[in-house]
Write an enzyme that holds these catalytic residues in place. Structure first.
Site, PDB file in Angstrom:
ATOM      1  N   GLY A  46      40.055 -38.438 -31.503  1.00  0.00           N
ATOM      2  CA  GLY A  46      39.963 -37.183 -30.744  1.00  0.00           C
ATOM      3  C   GLY A  46      41.086 -35.984 -31.327  1.00  0.00           C
ATOM      4  O   GLY A  46      41.850 -36.120 -31.701  1.00  0.00           O
ATOM      5  N   ALA A  47      40.233 -34.956 -31.151  1.00  0.00           N
ATOM      6  CA  ALA A  47      40.718 -33.729 -31.880  1.00  0.00           C
ATOM      7  C   ALA A  47      40.984 -32.545 -31.111  1.00  0.00           C
ATOM      8  O   ALA A  47      40.685 -31.163 -31.297  1.00  0.00           O
ATOM      9  CB  ALA A  47      39.615 -33.368 -32.999  1.00  0.00           C
ATOM     10  N   GLY A  48      41.583 -32.787 -29.806  1.00  0.00           N
ATOM     11  CA  GLY A  48      42.130 -31.736 -28.871  1.00  0.00           C
ATOM     12  C   GLY A  48      43.467 -31.138 -29.804  1.00  0.00           C
ATOM     13  O   GLY A  48      43.651 -31.569 -31.071  1.00  0.00           O
ATOM     14  N   ALA A  49      44.257 -30.168 -28.898  1.00  0.00           N
ATOM     15  CA  ALA A  49      45.190 -29.651 -29.739  1.00  0.00           C
ATOM     16  C   ALA A  49      46.338 -30.306 -29.949  1.00  0.00           C
ATOM     17  O   ALA A  49      46.775 -30.501 -31.357  1.00  0.00           O
ATOM     18  CB  ALA A  49      45.868 -28.609 -28.702  1.00  0.00           C
ATOM     19  N   ASN A  99      47.750 -26.922 -18.045  1.00  0.00           N
ATOM     20  CA  ASN A  99      47.534 -27.131 -16.496  1.00  0.00           C
ATOM     21  C   ASN A  99      47.942 -25.942 -15.707  1.00  0.00           C
ATOM     22  O   ASN A  99      47.550 -25.571 -14.860  1.00  0.00           O
ATOM     23  CB  ASN A  99      48.185 -28.425 -16.046  1.00  0.00           C
ATOM     24  CG  ASN A  99      47.549 -29.586 -16.822  1.00  0.00           C
ATOM     25  OD1 ASN A  99      46.630 -30.321 -16.251  1.00  0.00           O
ATOM     26  ND2 ASN A  99      47.979 -30.233 -17.743  1.00  0.00           N
ATOM     27  N   LYS A 153      53.914 -34.854 -14.278  1.00  0.00           N
ATOM     28  CA  LYS A 153      54.088 -33.450 -14.438  1.00  0.00           C
ATOM     29  C   LYS A 153      52.850 -32.483 -14.221  1.00  0.00           C
ATOM     30  O   LYS A 153      52.935 -31.231 -13.883  1.00  0.00           O
ATOM     31  CB  LYS A 153      55.133 -33.180 -15.336  1.00  0.00           C
ATOM     32  CG  LYS A 153      54.544 -33.716 -16.669  1.00  0.00           C
ATOM     33  CD  LYS A 153      53.781 -32.824 -17.482  1.00  0.00           C
ATOM     34  CE  LYS A 153      53.261 -33.226 -18.602  1.00  0.00           C
ATOM     35  NZ  LYS A 153      52.514 -32.466 -19.566  1.00  0.00           N
TER      36      LYS A 153
END
Length: 465
Positions: free
Chosen positions: A43-46, A351, A288
Site C-alpha cells: 500500500g502506497a498511501g501517504a 479526516n 479519533k
C-alpha cells in the site's frame, strides 16, 4: 575544516549504528551471511510511502544485507492538473531537479505537464512521488506492481492499506505463502475498524483481519501467529515526519518482536516506544478519526471560531473517554495517547480536512470516501462501525436521568449525528452545530462521571474473555 571533519565523523557513526541495528535484527530472524533481509511495504498511501522511505533512507545503503521495496496497484493514472503541480514541485527543488536529470527521468515530467504523456502512480513513486502527497518528495524507491513478486519471500511486511482493503489483499497474499516454512513479521500502520454482530457485537481491527486472512489459507507450518503481527501508530503527520519533524510512535504486540522492532525503527527524529496492548491502541487509532470529521465540519461552519471548536472538543473528548471505558479495563492509561493522536488529527489530518470540505460544499458524499490527492478517509467507515456496535441493545447501560436501559450510542450525541450525516445521509452537515447547541445537551463532565461510576467495561467488544 574541523567542523567538516566532525560532520563526517557524525555521519560515519550514524552509519555504524544503523548497520549494527540491522545486523541485530538479521540475527534474530536467522539470516545467514549473504542472505538479504526482505522488507516490503503493502500500500502506497501517504503514511505507507513515508514509512517505506524512512526505512530506505536509514538502511537502503546496505544493499547486500537488506532490500526494501513497496507494492502498489498498477494502472492509476495521474491527471493533467496533478502532473502540472508535480512539475512545479520538481522545479522548486534544485536537489530533486538534479536527481531526475541524472536519472534521465526529467523529460517525462515535462511531457506530462504539456499533456503529451500520461504518468502513472507506480511510475512516479519510483522517482519518490506519492500521489497522495505530491508536495513532499521522497527518496527513490523500488516499486513492485505484482503482488506475488512483492511478498513471496518477504521477511517483514508493512501494512499501509486502508482497513477496508486489508482483508481482501491479505487473503490474496496468503495464497502466495502456502509453501513457506517460516512466518513473516507483519507491522500494520492502519487505523480503522469494522463491526461484527455475531456471535456477540465486537470490533474487528486490521491486525485481526490479517490474522484471519492468513490463517484461513496458510499451511499449518507457515500460519502467521498473532505474535508475529504488530500495530504501529502515534500522533504524527506523514509529510512532517519525512521532513524530519520530531515525532513519537508506539509499536504494540508481543514482547518477542515489539522490543527489537522498536529499536530497529527508531531514528533520532522518530522515537518508537513499545507496548503490549495491541488491540486497544489499534481501536483508539480508529476512534479519533470519527471525531476528527466532526471537528472539520465545526471549523468550516463557524469560520474557524475558537470558541465553537473548543465546545466541540469538550464534547467529543468526553464521548471518546466514555467509549474507552467500554473498551478498556484501565482506560486512564489510554487517555494520553488517544488525546495526542486526536489533537494532531484535528490540526492537520485528512479526516478533519474531509469534514471541512464537506461542510463547505467543496466535496460531496456521492464522491465516496476515497478522495483524489488524499486517499481513503478512514473515519467514514469508522463512524458506521462504532455506531452500529454501540447501538446494540445487548450493551445497554442505565440512563442517568430516565431510569431505563439505553444503548451506549444514545449517550454519544455527536457520534449519533455523524452517523446520520455520513452513513444514513438523513441530515446535512449543519446538523453537527445543532447537536452542540441543543439545550438538553449534558455537561461533558456528566458523561465522564457516568462512565467512571458504572461497571462499563465490555471485554466482549474486543473479543476478550
Amino acid at each position: 575544516m574541523a567542523g567538516s571533519s566532525e560532520g563526517l565523523n557524525d555521519s560515519g557513526n550514524n552509519l555504524a549504528v544503523a548497520e549494527e541495528k540491522l545486523d541485530e535484527l538479521r540475527r534474530l530472524l536467522g539470516k545467514a551471511e549473504g542472505d538479504q533481509l526482505n522488507i516490503v511495504g503493502i500500500g502506497a498511501g501517504a503514511w505507507g510511502s513515508v514509512f517505506a522511505a524512512l526505512l530506505q533512507n536509514a538502511y537502503g545503503q546496505f544493499r547486500e544485507k537488506v532490500q526494501i521495496r513497496i507494492w502498489r496497484r498498477p494502472g492509476r493514472s495521474v491527471d493533467r492538473s496533478t502532473a502540472e503541480h508535480l512539475f512545479e514541485v520538481i522545479n522548486s527543488r534544485e536537489d530533486i531537479l538534479r536527481r531526475l536529470i541524472r536519472r534521465c527521468a526529467y523529460l517525462k515530467y515535462v511531457e506530462a505537464r504539456l499533456g503529451d504523456r500520461v504518468l502513472h502512480a507506480d511510475e512516479i513513486l519510483k522517482d519518490g512521488f506519492c500521489l497522495n502527497m505530491i508536495d513532499t518528495p521522497l527518496c527513490p524507491m523500488k516499486v513492485v506492481t505484482n503482488l506475488q513478486e512483492a511478498v513471496w519471500d518477504a521477511d517483514i511486511v508493512i501494512n499501509g492499506l486502508p482497513s477496508t482493503e486489508t482483508r481482501e489483499v491479505f487473503e490474496e497474499i496468503s495464497r502466495y505463502w502456502k509453501e513457506r516454512r517460516m512466518s513473516p513479521i507483519i507491522i500494520s500502520l492502519t487505523k480503522g475498524i469494522e463491526a461484527a454482530l455475531e456471535p456477540v457485537p465486537h470490533i474487528i481491527t486490521p491486525t485481526q483481519m490479517i490474522s484471519r486472512a492468513t490463517s484461513d489459507c496458510l499451511s499449518v507450518a507457515a500460519e502467521v501467529p498473532m505474535e508475529n503481527i504488530l500495530y504501529l501508530g502515534g500522533p504524527n503527520i506523514a509529510s512532517e515526519i519525512y521532513n524530519m519533524e520530531y515525532a513519537n510512535a508506539r509499536i504494540c504486540g508481543t514482547e518477542k518482536w515489539r522490543k527489537p522492532l522498536a529499536k530497529f525503527l527508531r531514528q533520532p527524529h522518530f522515537i518508537v516506544w513499545d507496548n503490549s496492548d495491541l488491540v486497544t491502541h489499534e481501536v483508539m487509532g480508529g476512534l479519533k478519526n470519527v471525531y476528527a470529521i466532526g471537528a472539520g465540519m465545526v471549523a468550516a461552519l463557524t469560520n474557524e471560531s475558537a470558541t465553537s471548536k473548543s465546545v466541540y472538543f469538550a464534547h467529543c473528548t468526553s464521548e471518546m473517554i466514555f467509549i474507552t471505558h467500554l473498551l478498556a479495563e484501565e482506560p486512564e492509561k489510554l487517555s494520553g495517547p488517544l488525546l495526542a493522536d486526536t489533537y494532531v488529527t484535528l490540526l492537520k489530518g485528512r479526516n478533519a480536512w474531509y469534514g471541512h470540505m464537506l461542510a463547505k460544499g467543496l466535496i460531496s458524499l456521492e464522491m465516496g470516501d476515497s478522495i483524489k490527492g488524499k486517499g481513503m478517509i478512514q473515519g467514514v467507515s469508522a463512524v458506521g462501525a462504532f455506531y452500529e456496535l454501540l447501538s446494540q441493545a445487548s450493551l445497554s447501560i442505565p440512563h442517568p436521568e430516565e431510569n431505563k436501559p439505553v444503548a451506549p450510542a444514545e449517550l454519544c450525541p455527536i457520534l449519533k449525528t455523524l452517523y446520520k450525516i455520513l452513513i444514513k445521509r438523513e441530515l446535512p452537515s449543519q446538523a453537527i452545530l445543532q447537536t452542540l447547541r441543543d439545550e438538553t445537551m449534558n455537561d461533558p463532565r456528566d458523561r465522564i462521571e457516568i462512565a467512571q461510576s458504572h461497571a462499563f467495561y465490555r471485554p466482549s467488544l474486543l473479543r476478550q474473555p
